[in-house]
Design a protein around this motif. Structure first.
Motif, PDB file in Angstrom:
ATOM      1  N   PHE A  25     -27.183 -32.863 -17.915  1.00 45.82           N
ATOM      2  CA  PHE A  25     -26.637 -31.929 -16.930  1.00 45.82           C
ATOM      3  C   PHE A  25     -25.400 -32.525 -16.251  1.00 45.82           C
ATOM      4  CE2 PHE A  25     -26.163 -30.629 -12.529  1.00 45.82           C
ATOM      5  CZ  PHE A  25     -26.002 -29.260 -12.669  1.00 45.82           C
ATOM      6  N   TYR A  26     -25.521 -33.750 -15.747  1.00 44.17           N
ATOM      7  CA  TYR A  26     -24.418 -34.335 -14.978  1.00 44.17           C
ATOM      8  C   TYR A  26     -23.233 -34.737 -15.849  1.00 44.17           C
ATOM      9  CZ  TYR A  26     -27.054 -34.064 -10.696  1.00 44.17           C
ATOM     10  OH  TYR A  26     -27.736 -33.582  -9.599  1.00 44.17           O
ATOM     11  N   THR A  27     -23.458 -34.985 -17.150  1.00 47.93           N
ATOM     12  CA  THR A  27     -22.327 -35.317 -18.021  1.00 47.93           C
ATOM     13  C   THR A  27     -21.747 -34.073 -18.687  1.00 47.93           C
ATOM     14  OG1 THR A  27     -23.825 -35.863 -19.855  1.00 47.93           O
ATOM     15  CG2 THR A  27     -23.069 -37.690 -18.458  1.00 47.93           C
ATOM     16  N   GLU A  28     -22.613 -33.190 -19.212  1.00 47.43           N
ATOM     17  CA  GLU A  28     -22.129 -32.032 -19.962  1.00 47.43           C
ATOM     18  C   GLU A  28     -21.718 -30.864 -19.071  1.00 47.43           C
ATOM     19  OE1 GLU A  28     -25.104 -31.099 -22.914  1.00 47.43           O
ATOM     20  OE2 GLU A  28     -25.046 -33.158 -23.713  1.00 47.43           O
ATOM     21  N   VAL A  29     -22.339 -30.712 -17.913  1.00 43.80           N
ATOM     22  CA  VAL A  29     -21.994 -29.604 -17.016  1.00 43.80           C
ATOM     23  C   VAL A  29     -21.009 -30.058 -15.952  1.00 43.80           C
ATOM     24  CG1 VAL A  29     -22.893 -27.908 -15.356  1.00 43.80           C
ATOM     25  CG2 VAL A  29     -24.206 -28.445 -17.428  1.00 43.80           C
ATOM     26  N   LEU A  30     -21.298 -31.190 -15.289  1.00 42.46           N
ATOM     27  CA  LEU A  30     -20.432 -31.664 -14.203  1.00 42.46           C
ATOM     28  C   LEU A  30     -19.274 -32.511 -14.703  1.00 42.46           C
ATOM     29  CD1 LEU A  30     -21.258 -30.671 -11.428  1.00 42.46           C
ATOM     30  CD2 LEU A  30     -21.896 -33.001 -10.863  1.00 42.46           C
ATOM     31  N   GLY A  31     -19.404 -33.087 -15.912  1.00 46.77           N
ATOM     32  CA  GLY A  31     -18.318 -33.881 -16.474  1.00 46.77           C
ATOM     33  C   GLY A  31     -18.281 -35.331 -16.031  1.00 46.77           C
ATOM     34  N   LEU A  32     -19.380 -35.839 -15.461  1.00 49.18           N
ATOM     35  CA  LEU A  32     -19.416 -37.251 -15.077  1.00 49.18           C
ATOM     36  C   LEU A  32     -19.501 -38.116 -16.330  1.00 49.18           C
ATOM     37  CD1 LEU A  32     -21.870 -37.180 -12.024  1.00 49.18           C
ATOM     38  CD2 LEU A  32     -19.386 -36.872 -12.065  1.00 49.18           C
ATOM     39  N   GLN A  33     -19.147 -39.395 -16.176  1.00 50.10           N
ATOM     40  CA  GLN A  33     -19.195 -40.337 -17.292  1.00 50.10           C
ATOM     41  C   GLN A  33     -20.280 -41.374 -17.028  1.00 50.10           C
ATOM     42  OE1 GLN A  33     -14.918 -41.327 -16.991  1.00 50.10           O
ATOM     43  NE2 GLN A  33     -14.911 -40.843 -19.186  1.00 50.10           N
ATOM     44  N   VAL A  34     -20.942 -41.806 -18.097  1.00 51.54           N
ATOM     45  CA  VAL A  34     -21.974 -42.838 -17.999  1.00 51.54           C
ATOM     46  C   VAL A  34     -21.293 -44.197 -17.910  1.00 51.54           C
ATOM     47  CG1 VAL A  34     -23.876 -43.979 -19.208  1.00 51.54           C
ATOM     48  CG2 VAL A  34     -23.678 -41.474 -19.267  1.00 51.54           C
ATOM     49  N   SER A  35     -21.677 -44.980 -16.899  1.00 45.65           N
ATOM     50  CA  SER A  35     -21.178 -46.355 -16.762  1.00 45.65           C
ATOM     51  C   SER A  35     -22.141 -47.351 -17.375  1.00 45.65           C
ATOM     52  CB  SER A  35     -20.963 -46.710 -15.286  1.00 45.65           C
ATOM     53  OG  SER A  35     -19.934 -45.925 -14.739  1.00 45.65           O
ATOM     54  N   LEU A  45     -23.650 -43.057 -13.118  1.00 49.73           N
ATOM     55  CA  LEU A  45     -22.624 -42.079 -13.492  1.00 49.73           C
ATOM     56  C   LEU A  45     -21.437 -42.161 -12.542  1.00 49.73           C
ATOM     57  CD1 LEU A  45     -25.211 -39.206 -13.913  1.00 49.73           C
ATOM     58  CD2 LEU A  45     -24.064 -40.400 -15.785  1.00 49.73           C
ATOM     59  N   ARG A  46     -20.264 -41.798 -13.062  1.00 50.92           N
ATOM     60  CA  ARG A  46     -19.057 -41.855 -12.224  1.00 50.92           C
ATOM     61  C   ARG A  46     -18.169 -40.646 -12.460  1.00 50.92           C
ATOM     62  NH1 ARG A  46     -18.096 -44.722 -16.729  1.00 50.92           N
ATOM     63  NH2 ARG A  46     -16.025 -44.651 -17.654  1.00 50.92           N
ATOM     64  N   ASP A  53     -20.889 -43.178  -8.686  1.00 49.37           N
ATOM     65  CA  ASP A  53     -20.983 -42.393  -7.449  1.00 49.37           C
ATOM     66  C   ASP A  53     -22.350 -41.744  -7.384  1.00 49.37           C
ATOM     67  OD1 ASP A  53     -19.106 -40.622  -9.383  1.00 49.37           O
ATOM     68  OD2 ASP A  53     -17.800 -41.740  -8.022  1.00 49.37           O
ATOM     69  N   LEU A  54     -23.016 -41.682  -8.544  1.00 51.43           N
ATOM     70  CA  LEU A  54     -24.351 -41.109  -8.628  1.00 51.43           C
ATOM     71  C   LEU A  54     -25.160 -41.943  -9.616  1.00 51.43           C
ATOM     72  CD1 LEU A  54     -26.349 -38.770  -7.991  1.00 51.43           C
ATOM     73  CD2 LEU A  54     -25.408 -37.593  -9.984  1.00 51.43           C
ATOM     74  N   ALA A  55     -26.371 -42.279  -9.213  1.00 49.77           N
ATOM     75  CA  ALA A  55     -27.315 -42.908 -10.144  1.00 49.77           C
ATOM     76  C   ALA A  55     -28.562 -42.039 -10.160  1.00 49.77           C
ATOM     77  CB  ALA A  55     -27.647 -44.338  -9.724  1.00 49.77           C
ATOM     78  N   LEU A  56     -29.170 -41.967 -11.313  1.00 48.90           N
ATOM     79  CA  LEU A  56     -30.401 -41.191 -11.489  1.00 48.90           C
ATOM     80  C   LEU A  56     -31.494 -42.145 -11.936  1.00 48.90           C
ATOM     81  CD1 LEU A  56     -28.857 -38.312 -13.635  1.00 48.90           C
ATOM     82  CD2 LEU A  56     -29.144 -38.353 -11.136  1.00 48.90           C
ATOM     83  N   ALA A  57     -32.657 -42.047 -11.305  1.00 42.55           N
ATOM     84  CA  ALA A  57     -33.800 -42.879 -11.674  1.00 42.55           C
ATOM     85  C   ALA A  57     -34.972 -41.962 -11.974  1.00 42.55           C
ATOM     86  CB  ALA A  57     -34.150 -43.840 -10.544  1.00 42.55           C
ATOM     87  N   GLU A  58     -35.605 -42.182 -13.115  1.00 45.57           N
ATOM     88  CA  GLU A  58     -36.716 -41.320 -13.510  1.00 45.57           C
ATOM     89  C   GLU A  58     -37.990 -41.718 -12.780  1.00 45.57           C
ATOM     90  OE1 GLU A  58     -37.343 -39.417 -17.590  1.00 45.57           O
ATOM     91  OE2 GLU A  58     -38.621 -41.215 -17.647  1.00 45.57           O
ATOM     92  N   LEU A  59     -38.674 -40.701 -12.257  1.00 38.59           N
ATOM     93  CA  LEU A  59     -39.973 -40.920 -11.623  1.00 38.59           C
ATOM     94  C   LEU A  59     -40.962 -41.403 -12.666  1.00 38.59           C
ATOM     95  CD1 LEU A  59     -40.093 -37.655  -9.537  1.00 38.59           C
ATOM     96  CD2 LEU A  59     -40.201 -39.964  -8.583  1.00 38.59           C
ATOM     97  N   PRO A  60     -41.773 -42.394 -12.338  1.00 38.61           N
ATOM     98  CA  PRO A  60     -42.813 -42.801 -13.280  1.00 38.61           C
ATOM     99  C   PRO A  60     -43.839 -41.692 -13.436  1.00 38.61           C
ATOM    100  CG  PRO A  60     -42.653 -44.324 -11.418  1.00 38.61           C
ATOM    101  CD  PRO A  60     -41.746 -43.182 -11.146  1.00 38.61           C
ATOM    102  N   GLN A 140      -9.717 -45.559 -15.826  1.00 36.34           N
ATOM    103  CA  GLN A 140      -9.946 -44.297 -16.528  1.00 36.34           C
ATOM    104  C   GLN A 140      -9.149 -44.235 -17.827  1.00 36.34           C
ATOM    105  OE1 GLN A 140      -9.220 -41.303 -13.473  1.00 36.34           O
ATOM    106  NE2 GLN A 140     -11.394 -41.300 -13.017  1.00 36.34           N
ATOM    107  N   ASP A 141      -9.116 -45.368 -18.549  1.00 36.56           N
ATOM    108  CA  ASP A 141      -8.363 -45.430 -19.804  1.00 36.56           C
ATOM    109  C   ASP A 141      -9.235 -45.177 -21.028  1.00 36.56           C
ATOM    110  OD1 ASP A 141      -9.863 -47.749 -19.983  1.00 36.56           O
ATOM    111  OD2 ASP A 141      -8.147 -49.117 -19.868  1.00 36.56           O
ATOM    112  N   GLY A 142     -10.535 -44.892 -20.791  1.00 35.34           N
ATOM    113  CA  GLY A 142     -11.431 -44.597 -21.902  1.00 35.34           C
ATOM    114  C   GLY A 142     -11.938 -45.809 -22.648  1.00 35.34           C
ATOM    115  N   GLN A 143     -11.626 -47.012 -22.177  1.00 35.29           N
ATOM    116  CA  GLN A 143     -12.019 -48.226 -22.882  1.00 35.29           C
ATOM    117  C   GLN A 143     -13.401 -48.744 -22.502  1.00 35.29           C
ATOM    118  OE1 GLN A 143     -10.080 -49.518 -25.392  1.00 35.29           O
ATOM    119  NE2 GLN A 143      -8.967 -47.629 -25.012  1.00 35.29           N
TER     120      GLN A 143
END
Length: 180
Positions: A25-35, A45-46, A53-60, A140-143
């Protein structure tokens, strides 16, 4: 009394039910990039140059019975953060928080992903607030290539709890000593 001196609102960490669905959702819809990732249970994510700027942690799966600090059994905010100027400002923050009688939850530490120093404390409603500094900047050079960190103490705190100003949660102490 003294106050903290944040420069700006920083990042937040959300607890989610399905890390893969949320990451999509956050990469394909919002366009954030995985760090970076920690195992397959946390993703950073950034939108700009900050490592995250956002991190997601899965609930156990067994989150209601998990002995963790803090304890989370539902999706939502784990913490939000404010950028401070320097390591010295984080150290001063400890004194300011103690002067005000604020509960410090964890830190001072240095995360693996993002390499930032952190100090987490409670607001009057029990929300976790973090001050941080020295976060990795990603051009933000894609490297940049995302790294997958092991789920271990070093990914949480590269100092291995040595700079914590409060007793760390028991499960972290056990991971430090190799006990489980």
């Amino acid at each position: 009394m003294e106050t903290l001196k944040p420069k700006r609102l920083g990042h937040m960490v959300l607890m989610v039910r399905d890390i893969q669905a949320s990451c999509r959702f956050y990469t394909e819809v919002l366009g954030l990039q995985v760090s970076d990732w920690i195992g397959d249970k946390m993703v950073f994510l950034r939108a700009g140059t900050d490592h995250h700027d956002l991190a997601l942690a899965e609930l156990p799966a067994d989150s209601p019975d998990r002995d963790d600090l803090p304890r989370y059994s539902r999706p939502g905010l784990e913490h939000f953060s404010y950028l401070v100027e320097s390591e010295e400002e984080i150290e001063r923050s400890v004194r300011v928080l103690q002067q005000h009688g604020v509960t410090i939850v964890r830190g001072i530490g240095r995360h693996g992903p993002g390499n930032n120093l952190f100090l987490v404390f409670k607001d009057p409603d029990g929300n976790n607030v973090e001050v941080y500094c020295e976060m990795t900047q990603i051009p933000q050079d894609g490297q940049h290539r995302a790294q997958v960190w092991e789920r271990n103490l070093e990914s949480f705190d590269q100092h291995r709890l040595e700079r914590f100003v409060v007793p760390p949660p028991p499960h972290l102490v056990e991971s430090k000593t190799g006990k489980s």
